[in-house]
Design a protein around this motif. Structure first.
Motif, PDB file in Angstrom:
ATOM      1  N   ALA A   1       6.772   6.678  10.104  1.00 52.41           N
ATOM      2  CA  ALA A   1       6.645   5.892   8.948  1.00 52.41           C
ATOM      3  C   ALA A   1       6.644   4.458   9.660  1.00 52.41           C
ATOM      4  CB  ALA A   1       7.936   5.998   8.095  1.00 52.41           C
ATOM      5  N   SER A   2       5.729   3.344   8.813  1.00 47.89           N
ATOM      6  CA  SER A   2       5.805   2.040   9.259  1.00 47.89           C
ATOM      7  C   SER A   2       7.147   1.333   8.746  1.00 47.89           C
ATOM      8  CB  SER A   2       4.539   1.421   8.657  1.00 47.89           C
ATOM      9  OG  SER A   2       4.681   1.495   7.226  1.00 47.89           O
ATOM     10  N   PRO A   3       7.266   0.034   9.062  1.00 48.61           N
ATOM     11  CA  PRO A   3       8.237  -0.620   8.529  1.00 48.61           C
ATOM     12  C   PRO A   3       8.024  -0.751   7.024  1.00 48.61           C
ATOM     13  CG  PRO A   3       7.796  -1.554  10.725  1.00 48.61           C
ATOM     14  CD  PRO A   3       6.751  -0.492  10.382  1.00 48.61           C
ATOM     15  N   GLY A   4       6.855  -0.978   6.701  1.00 49.09           N
ATOM     16  CA  GLY A   4       6.466  -1.315   5.203  1.00 49.09           C
ATOM     17  C   GLY A   4       6.882  -0.119   4.514  1.00 49.09           C
ATOM     18  N   THR A   5       6.412   0.996   5.135  1.00 48.21           N
ATOM     19  CA  THR A   5       6.745   2.210   4.378  1.00 48.21           C
ATOM     20  C   THR A   5       8.399   2.406   3.948  1.00 48.21           C
ATOM     21  OG1 THR A   5       4.965   3.463   5.147  1.00 48.21           O
ATOM     22  CG2 THR A   5       6.777   4.903   4.387  1.00 48.21           C
ATOM     23  N   LEU A   6       9.379   1.873   5.017  1.00 51.53           N
ATOM     24  CA  LEU A   6      10.881   1.994   4.928  1.00 51.53           C
ATOM     25  C   LEU A   6      11.218   1.149   3.671  1.00 51.53           C
ATOM     26  CD1 LEU A   6      11.901   2.376   8.440  1.00 51.53           C
ATOM     27  CD2 LEU A   6      11.635   4.233   6.848  1.00 51.53           C
ATOM     28  N   LEU A   7      10.509  -0.243   3.588  1.00 54.07           N
ATOM     29  CA  LEU A   7      10.549  -1.079   2.401  1.00 54.07           C
ATOM     30  C   LEU A   7      10.274  -0.423   1.183  1.00 54.07           C
ATOM     31  CD1 LEU A   7       9.436  -4.395   4.118  1.00 54.07           C
ATOM     32  CD2 LEU A   7      11.754  -3.794   3.612  1.00 54.07           C
ATOM     33  N   ALA A   8       9.206   0.298   1.237  1.00 48.83           N
ATOM     34  CA  ALA A   8       8.557   0.852  -0.094  1.00 48.83           C
ATOM     35  C   ALA A   8       9.621   1.954  -0.601  1.00 48.83           C
ATOM     36  CB  ALA A   8       7.112   1.040   0.077  1.00 48.83           C
ATOM     37  N   LEU A   9      10.099   2.660   0.265  1.00 51.22           N
ATOM     38  CA  LEU A   9      10.850   3.918  -0.011  1.00 51.22           C
ATOM     39  C   LEU A   9      12.081   3.308  -0.579  1.00 51.22           C
ATOM     40  CD1 LEU A   9      10.504   6.027   3.194  1.00 51.22           C
ATOM     41  CD2 LEU A   9       9.843   6.774   0.807  1.00 51.22           C
ATOM     42  N   ARG A  10      12.593   2.229   0.027  1.00 49.25           N
ATOM     43  CA  ARG A  10      13.988   1.530  -0.545  1.00 49.25           C
ATOM     44  C   ARG A  10      13.480   1.059  -2.260  1.00 49.25           C
ATOM     45  NH1 ARG A  10      14.255  -0.537   4.478  1.00 49.25           N
ATOM     46  NH2 ARG A  10      15.900   0.511   5.843  1.00 49.25           N
ATOM     47  N   HIS A  11      12.323   0.540  -2.256  1.00 46.49           N
ATOM     48  CA  HIS A  11      12.135  -0.027  -3.451  1.00 46.49           C
ATOM     49  C   HIS A  11      11.950   0.958  -4.604  1.00 46.49           C
ATOM     50  CE1 HIS A  11      10.259  -2.692  -6.286  1.00 46.49           C
ATOM     51  NE2 HIS A  11       9.162  -1.937  -6.452  1.00 46.49           N
TER      52      HIS A  11
ATOM     53  N   GLU B   1       0.986  -1.241   0.034  1.00 45.65           N
ATOM     54  CA  GLU B   1       0.127   0.203  -0.027  1.00 45.65           C
ATOM     55  C   GLU B   1       0.874   1.288  -0.088  1.00 45.65           C
ATOM     56  OE1 GLU B   1      -3.165   0.084   2.779  1.00 45.65           O
ATOM     57  OE2 GLU B   1      -3.630  -1.844   2.515  1.00 45.65           O
ATOM     58  N   ALA B   2       2.162   1.295   0.702  1.00 44.20           N
ATOM     59  CA  ALA B   2       2.883   2.372   0.737  1.00 44.20           C
ATOM     60  C   ALA B   2       3.589   2.625  -0.671  1.00 44.20           C
ATOM     61  CB  ALA B   2       4.025   2.138   1.863  1.00 44.20           C
ATOM     62  N   THR B   3       3.725   1.439  -1.459  1.00 52.43           N
ATOM     63  CA  THR B   3       4.503   1.488  -2.845  1.00 52.43           C
ATOM     64  C   THR B   3       3.258   1.889  -3.699  1.00 52.43           C
ATOM     65  OG1 THR B   3       5.709  -0.279  -2.235  1.00 52.43           O
ATOM     66  CG2 THR B   3       5.267   0.377  -4.688  1.00 52.43           C
ATOM     67  N   LEU B   4       2.225   1.887  -3.560  1.00 52.11           N
ATOM     68  CA  LEU B   4       1.033   2.518  -4.485  1.00 52.11           C
ATOM     69  C   LEU B   4       1.019   3.924  -4.290  1.00 52.11           C
ATOM     70  CD1 LEU B   4      -2.007  -0.042  -3.962  1.00 52.11           C
ATOM     71  CD2 LEU B   4      -0.394   0.324  -6.158  1.00 52.11           C
ATOM     72  N   ARG B   5       0.887   4.339  -2.739  1.00 48.33           N
ATOM     73  CA  ARG B   5       1.080   5.823  -2.570  1.00 48.33           C
ATOM     74  C   ARG B   5       2.338   6.301  -3.121  1.00 48.33           C
ATOM     75  NH1 ARG B   5      -2.841   8.090   0.817  1.00 48.33           N
ATOM     76  NH2 ARG B   5      -4.276   6.859   1.371  1.00 48.33           N
TER      77      ARG B   5
ATOM     78  N   LEU C   1      16.705   8.759   1.917  1.00 45.08           N
ATOM     79  CA  LEU C   1      16.496   9.487   3.145  1.00 45.08           C
ATOM     80  C   LEU C   1      15.047   9.358   3.649  1.00 45.08           C
ATOM     81  CD1 LEU C   1      18.059  12.697   4.051  1.00 45.08           C
ATOM     82  CD2 LEU C   1      15.709  12.289   4.632  1.00 45.08           C
ATOM     83  N   CYS C   2      14.972   9.063   5.079  1.00 43.22           N
ATOM     84  CA  CYS C   2      13.526   9.052   5.566  1.00 43.22           C
ATOM     85  C   CYS C   2      13.841   9.582   7.000  1.00 43.22           C
ATOM     86  CB  CYS C   2      12.736   7.638   5.430  1.00 43.22           C
ATOM     87  SG  CYS C   2      11.114   7.752   6.435  1.00 43.22           S
ATOM     88  N   ALA C   3      13.146  10.479   7.110  1.00 39.71           N
ATOM     89  CA  ALA C   3      13.257  11.530   8.512  1.00 39.71           C
ATOM     90  C   ALA C   3      11.882  11.121   9.408  1.00 39.71           C
ATOM     91  CB  ALA C   3      13.585  12.934   8.385  1.00 39.71           C
ATOM     92  N   ASP C   4      12.393  10.645  10.418  1.00 39.30           N
ATOM     93  CA  ASP C   4      11.135  10.472  11.224  1.00 39.30           C
ATOM     94  C   ASP C   4      11.071  11.183  12.703  1.00 39.30           C
ATOM     95  OD1 ASP C   4      12.812   8.803  13.297  1.00 39.30           O
ATOM     96  OD2 ASP C   4      12.208   7.023  12.143  1.00 39.30           O
TER      97      ASP C   4
END
Length: 239
Positions: free
Chosen positions: A126-136, A97-101, A141-144
């Motif tokens: 950011a959820s763990p799934g969001t971190l995976l999607a960001l890398r993909h 879902e994070a990847t779709l957004r 960089l992701c600032a939380d």
């Protein structure tokens, strides 16, 4: 024995047609102090219906050395207008879902000529799934809330976001806490992350507290950085 000098980052959210004058005023104040601004930009809310002047200003700020970070996708420009019980946009999403957004956001950012590989989730969560999607999706960089993560190495630069509370009754306390907290962090050589929304800049108390905090950090020789620059910066040791 030397000590490590502090690092200072200032971020601004809520940039739109109604707040552009405040945004420009803060940028000018920071430029006069040699401090770059990290602009948090929500593609769907902040970008889709904005007049040309706003987008040109953001592009011009980026060209002048300020940084652009993607701020979620379609959360409200001022999340404080929603109930606090509503979960932040990327706080609990699974990876697909994070990847779709993120894919939809990337298309909007590209159309606006505002692409970036740096991400800040709404409410800094950011959820763990969001971190995976960001890398993909190729983000670096992701600032939380508690730190800034280099997604290429998974190293986290520790440092909590400091900002303002909600409501006039809490405003003096938050202003005092921001300035005092920044002063302590600067003396200890820590990472200082000041976050402000354009709504805060409409009130003289928070605006002045932010500038006072920045001035105190600079007085203690803090190094001004953008979020992107943090990933490659090595803290200096003073004699």
């Amino acid at each position: 024995m030397g000590y490590v000098t502090a690092q200072l980052m200032v971020s601004l959210s809520g940039i739109n047609a109604w707040t552009l004058e405040r945004s420009a005023d803060l940028s000018d104040e920071l430029a006069s102090r040699g401090v770059p601004l990290s602009m948090l930009f929500a593609p769907k809310i902040a970008g889709a219906d904005q007049p040309k002047a706003v987008l040109e200003w953001v592009r011009g700020q980026r060209a002048a050395g300020n940084a652009l970070l993607q701020h979620g996708y379609d959360h409200p420009a001022d999340a404080r207008t929603r109930t606090i019980r509503r979960r932040a946009e990327f706080a609990s999403l699974p990876a697909h879902e994070a990847t779709l957004r993120l894919t939809a956001a990337a298309a909007t950012m590209e159309r606006l000529n505002l692409t970036t590989d740096a991400f800040v989730p709404p409410r800094w969560v950011a959820s763990p799934g969001t971190l995976l999607a960001l890398r993909h999706k190729g983000f670096t960089l992701c600032a939380d809330l508690m730190g800034t993560r280099d997604l290429r190495t998974d190293y986290v630069h520790r440092g909590r976001v400091q900002g303002f509370g909600f409501g006039e009754r809490t405003e003096p306390w938050w202003c005092f806490a921001l300035v005092m907290g920044t002063s302590r962090a600067a003396r200890k050589g820590q990472l200082i992350r000041l976050a402000v929304d354009t709504t805060d800049l409409a009130r003289s108390g928070p605006r002045q507290a932010l500038l006072d905090a920045i001035d105190i950090a600079l007085h203690h020789d803090a190094t001004p950085l953008t979020y992107q620059a943090l990933l490659t910066h090595q803290p200096a040791r003073a004699a």
